[in-house]
Design a protein around this motif. Structure first.
Motif, short mmCIF file in Angstrom:
data_model
loop_
_atom_site.label_atom_id
_atom_site.label_comp_id
_atom_site.label_asym_id
_atom_site.label_seq_id
_atom_site.Cartn_x
_atom_site.Cartn_y
_atom_site.Cartn_z
N ILE A 158 1.07 -0.77 0.30
CA ILE A 158 0.38 0.09 -0.15
C ILE A 158 0.87 0.91 0.24
CG2 ILE A 158 -0.22 -0.15 2.75
CD1 ILE A 158 -3.28 1.49 1.94
N VAL A 159 0.51 2.31 -0.68
CA VAL A 159 1.56 3.32 -1.11
C VAL A 159 0.10 4.23 0.01
CG1 VAL A 159 2.29 5.77 -1.72
CG2 VAL A 159 2.15 2.84 -2.19
N THR A 160 1.02 5.09 1.00
CA THR A 160 -0.03 5.93 1.48
C THR A 160 0.36 6.98 2.56
OG1 THR A 160 -2.38 6.02 2.95
CG2 THR A 160 -1.12 4.50 3.62
N GLU A 161 -0.10 7.81 3.47
CA GLU A 161 0.85 8.65 4.71
C GLU A 161 -0.92 8.43 5.12
OE1 GLU A 161 3.27 9.94 4.10
OE2 GLU A 161 4.21 9.14 2.27
N ASN A 162 -1.25 7.21 5.44
CA ASN A 162 -2.67 7.57 6.72
C ASN A 162 -1.84 6.38 7.08
OD1 ASN A 162 -4.96 6.13 7.79
ND2 ASN A 162 -5.71 8.13 6.55
N TYR A 163 -1.84 6.66 8.82
CA TYR A 163 -1.21 5.85 9.90
C TYR A 163 -2.31 4.56 9.57
CZ TYR A 163 -0.59 3.80 14.03
OH TYR A 163 -0.12 3.19 15.74
N THR A 164 -3.98 5.07 9.82
CA THR A 164 -4.68 4.06 10.34
C THR A 164 -4.45 2.91 8.88
OG1 THR A 164 -5.98 5.12 11.45
CG2 THR A 164 -7.54 3.57 10.86
N LYS A 165 -4.88 3.12 8.19
CA LYS A 165 -4.75 2.70 6.31
C LYS A 165 -4.10 1.94 6.79
CE LYS A 165 -6.86 6.20 3.93
NZ LYS A 165 -7.76 6.97 2.50
N ALA A 166 -2.62 2.11 6.98
CA ALA A 166 -1.32 1.73 6.48
C ALA A 166 -1.75 -0.23 7.48
CB ALA A 166 -0.54 2.47 7.48
N HIS A 167 -2.33 0.99 8.75
CA HIS A 167 -1.67 -0.26 9.28
C HIS A 167 -2.89 -1.62 8.93
CE1 HIS A 167 1.04 -0.17 12.22
NE2 HIS A 167 1.83 0.73 12.15
N LYS A 168 -4.49 -1.29 8.84
CA LYS A 168 -5.36 -1.89 8.36
C LYS A 168 -4.74 -3.34 7.38
CE LYS A 168 -9.66 -2.06 6.99
NZ LYS A 168 -11.27 -1.02 6.72
N PHE A 169 -4.13 -2.45 6.59
CA PHE A 169 -3.69 -2.52 5.19
C PHE A 169 -2.50 -3.91 5.75
CE2 PHE A 169 -0.91 -3.89 1.85
CZ PHE A 169 -1.74 -3.77 0.73
N LEU A 170 -1.70 -3.66 6.51
CA LEU A 170 -0.49 -4.66 6.58
C LEU A 170 -1.36 -5.79 8.10
CD1 LEU A 170 2.63 -2.49 8.99
CD2 LEU A 170 2.30 -3.99 6.95
N ASP A 171 -2.24 -5.38 8.81
CA ASP A 171 -3.42 -6.64 9.63
C ASP A 171 -3.68 -7.28 8.24
OD1 ASP A 171 -2.34 -5.85 11.92
OD2 ASP A 171 -4.04 -4.50 12.72
N LEU A 172 -4.84 -7.01 7.18
CA LEU A 172 -5.79 -7.97 7.04
C LEU A 172 -5.32 -8.00 5.67
CD1 LEU A 172 -8.93 -5.06 7.14
CD2 LEU A 172 -8.31 -7.64 8.62
N VAL A 173 -4.05 -7.81 4.15
CA VAL A 173 -4.00 -8.45 3.89
C VAL A 173 -2.80 -10.23 3.77
CG1 VAL A 173 -2.03 -8.57 1.29
CG2 VAL A 173 -3.91 -6.72 1.70
N ASP A 174 -2.99 -10.99 3.48
CA ASP A 174 -2.86 -12.44 3.72
C ASP A 174 -2.16 -12.80 3.25
OD1 ASP A 174 -2.54 -15.11 5.44
OD2 ASP A 174 -3.79 -15.64 4.24
N SER A 175 -0.51 -12.30 3.34
CA SER A 175 0.16 -12.74 2.11
C SER A 175 1.84 -12.71 2.75
CB SER A 175 0.45 -11.60 1.33
OG SER A 175 -0.60 -11.60 0.79
N ALA A 176 2.41 -13.40 2.31
CA ALA A 176 4.07 -13.97 3.04
C ALA A 176 5.04 -12.07 3.30
CB ALA A 176 4.64 -14.34 1.99
N ALA A 177 4.60 -11.72 2.37
CA ALA A 177 5.36 -10.14 2.79
C ALA A 177 4.46 -8.53 2.58
CB ALA A 177 6.47 -9.92 1.74
N VAL A 178 3.97 -8.20 3.58
CA VAL A 178 3.13 -7.06 3.27
C VAL A 178 3.42 -5.85 4.07
CG1 VAL A 178 0.25 -5.88 3.85
CG2 VAL A 178 1.55 -8.32 4.29
N TYR A 179 4.25 -4.74 2.39
CA TYR A 179 4.19 -3.62 2.64
C TYR A 179 4.35 -1.73 2.48
CZ TYR A 179 8.87 -6.16 0.82
OH TYR A 179 9.19 -7.23 -0.50
N VAL A 180 4.37 -1.49 3.41
CA VAL A 180 3.90 0.45 2.92
C VAL A 180 5.00 0.84 2.81
CG1 VAL A 180 2.57 1.97 4.68
CG2 VAL A 180 2.39 -0.28 5.20
N ASN A 181 4.37 1.65 1.62
CA ASN A 181 5.11 2.60 0.92
C ASN A 181 6.90 2.21 0.65
OD1 ASN A 181 3.45 4.54 1.45
ND2 ASN A 181 3.68 5.31 3.43
N ALA A 182 6.62 0.65 -0.25
CA ALA A 182 7.76 0.04 -0.79
C ALA A 182 7.36 -0.34 -1.49
CB ALA A 182 8.70 -0.10 0.37
#
Lengths: 418, 418
Positions: free
Chosen positions: A345-369
């Protein structure tokens, strides 16, 4: 000798060798890895000659340029393989580490010690460097290997194994620690699937078809690797400069790899601002862009993306783009089409970043990379044997540590169970 | 509805539920476990009535006394199941724990977080308590379950699942978290083997035949459990008092379990002193002793042990005894016949104790203690879902922690790969 008997003989030799290798000290294993590296460089001519045979045969049989390039060995490429072995020799040895030990109320001391898996079977395609990389990592973790490369690389693989197994033996590794199946018949793979008495795990490295065949047919436990239908989601609150860099990198820095992005999801609030420029830039880098209806309303000459496109790992200069109305819609799309490899996910929003990290069920989950970082080297694991997309045993890049198991050791003083 | 469709519908519901359950907090999960426990006790009459149907059917079909006893539920046994759930509620929640996080040179923060496996399939025999134990452990670790019990317990299992799944739902768990396959057809199991799109792992619990069938036929990843052809070696330097206690305990404290001893290896230097008394004591406890030629030279009326006996998990009051001339010979015998579950050495010799710990390749290796301790509760893991005898993913007793996997989470700031 009949094919099956011959393969069982090799697997049985690997199993016998594994029982000795499991108890060798780090020093012997590291000396062997260094000796293998030296031998590759010293005997590079033999290897290049054998490779030339494979290349010739490949050209005659109309292998594509990209496959021929994957098959090709040069002095520099052989040196790189040797360098890889020297790096593996530097890694710390995972074997024998007591991961925990506790004293129970009855006085039993119960601990967990890291031990080799035993014998690792590897089925892989085209690139002959896998022969060296895989053997090196397996040996470091105290395992022996049974290798089955593709028929197109058979001469190269034979020459390589000839060189490294001689060097390993001379340096003190048990005879038979590195086995290469020399038959190019398909039946040889079928035999491997049933070697439960000899192989502790089977790791396929290659395309989706190969991996599926192994998963469906092997009774030996399998670690599924590699297939990556990776997504990047550009949120409404993304920093669009970061988004641009990440999209270009994830799609075009290298396309034939499992951690490259295949589908881009863009929040509708930023689609009009973001898409025209990024599509132009992608096209400048020879990337074919496909899009859903909304994308084509913004950039009219984009080709239509079909349902099949959402499910495809292109491994090429092709990108499917979809506009979504929310993070939830992006998550739904990923949940439906992802192969659970890497998503960002590419976002500056803290809550959305963590929601994406929590909910995506993949081997590697990224914020802004960029998803391109999913790799043993990039993750700091040293080299990798593959990227697991399954949940059992190992998930994501697998390094030396993932080629081990544990056993419980129990120190008693006459305890019996009440 | 056709059988296959029906099973896929249930598996798909479990998969849908697992996506919600994975993100529920510990409190909701623990409340649900406690509510399930209460409901079992409150609605015990329904369960006992259903169980009576199974018992009647079992008697009519000539089930053995021991199988009938395993099938039987009483108010006390149901309470014990409820108590088990309350204990699981007390365990710490493994989900969400960040096991490691490192900052890479490029600024990426790369961590590994513990997450549920997803959906766990369990195929098990006779005992209805497994229904509750397995569901409780799976839910605690954030997983949903698809259960397939034996046809002999179908009414009991239906009643139990009816009670606990209602209670779980009322306490806030997603609908469909606990699925029981109601068909008693063998075909139902075949369908489970192919549910790769829904099940993340399949765990068979039962006899060797069941486990082999699952391993050979499932394309869903399997964790092999249970078969235990366990050995105890009495070394020449054993404390023979400890040896006596350990042998009697490992063989007779409970015989129908996987961690009971099946073969006793005795060093020839102590055989004459040790064997007559221990064989007498074993016989007093109704144990049939079989022995090799050397054993029968010492105690003449011992029945002959065949090669088949060395390879048999008796699960009964039967013990095979072999005299060996050295630790190495004991190790060779174990290497050939063990199912890699649990083995013990009894010795006061430090070097031999460590050699045995190093060289025996089993899930649990003991010095001076009974193999009967190989158990989640005894090892301090809380309850267990089974004892893995394979090397992938989990080895030895599997508690809540072994019902999880990990994913990599990566915090970036616009990083792209060079």
């Amino acid at each position: 000798m009949e094919l099956k008997e011959k393969i069982i003989k090799q697997a049985s030799e690997a199993k016998g060798a594994s029982k000795k290798l499991a108890h060798l000290g780090s020093e012997v294993k590291n000396q062997a890895l260094l000796a293998m590296a030296d031998a590759l460089e010293e005997r590079v001519e033999e290897i290049l000659q054998a490779n030339e045979q494979d290349m010739e045969y490949g050209r005659e049989n109309g292998l594509s340029e990209s496959l021929l390039d994957r098959l090709l060995l040069t002095e520099a490429r052989v040196s790189k393989m040797a360098q890889g072995l020297r790096e593996v020799a530097q890694f710390s040895d995972p074997i024998g580490e007591v991961l925990e030990m506790k004293k129970r109320p009855n006085g039993l001391k119960i601990g967990k010690v890291q031990v080799p898996l035993g014998v690792i079977g590897i089925i892989y395609e085209a690139r002959p460097n896998v022969t060296v990389d895989a053997a090196g990592l397996c040996l470091k973790a105290g395992n022996t290997v049974v290798l089955r490369g593709s028929s197109s690389a058979i001469n190269s693989n034979k020459a390589i194994v000839n060189v490294i197994s001689r060097a390993a033996y001379d340096a003190g590794l048990p005879e038979g620690s590195i086995q290469l199946l020399e038959s190019t018949e398909r039946k040889a793979v079928q035999v491997m699937f049933e070697l439960n008495d000899y192989l502790d795990v089977l790791i396929p490295r290659g395309g989706a078809g190969l991996i599926q065949a192994v998963v469906n047919n092997s009774t030996v436990p399998v670690i599924e690797t590699g297939v990556g239908n990776c997504h990047t989601f550009i949120d409404s609150q993304a920093d669009l400069d970061k988004a641009e860099q990440i999209v270009i990198n994830a799609k075009t820095q290298r396309t034939g790899v499992c951690n490259a992005m295949e589908t881009l999801l863009v929040h509708e609030d930023v689609a009009e601002e973001f898409l025209p420029a990024i599509i132009e830039e992608l096209r400048e880098r020879d990337t074919l862009v496909k899009g859903d209806k909304k994308v084509r309303e913004i950039v009219s000459d984009v080709k239509e993306a079909t349902t099949e496109d959402w499910a495809t790992e292109f491994l090429d200069y092709i990108l499917a783009i979809k506009i979504v109305s929310s993070l939830d819609q992006a998550l739904e799309h990923i949940d439906e089409y992802s192969t659970s490899h890497s998503e960002a996910i590419v976002t500056e929003n803290y809550t959305k970043a963590h929601k994406f990290l929590d909910l995506v069920d993949s081997a590697a989950v990224y914020v802004n990379a960029s998803t391109r970082f999913t790799d043993g080297g990039q993750f700091g694991l040293g080299a990798e044997i593959g990227i697991s997309t399954q949940k059992l045993h190992a998930r994501g890049p697998m390094g030396v540590n993932q080629l081990t198991t544990t056993k419980f050791i129990i120190f008693g003083d006459g305890q019996i169970r009440q």
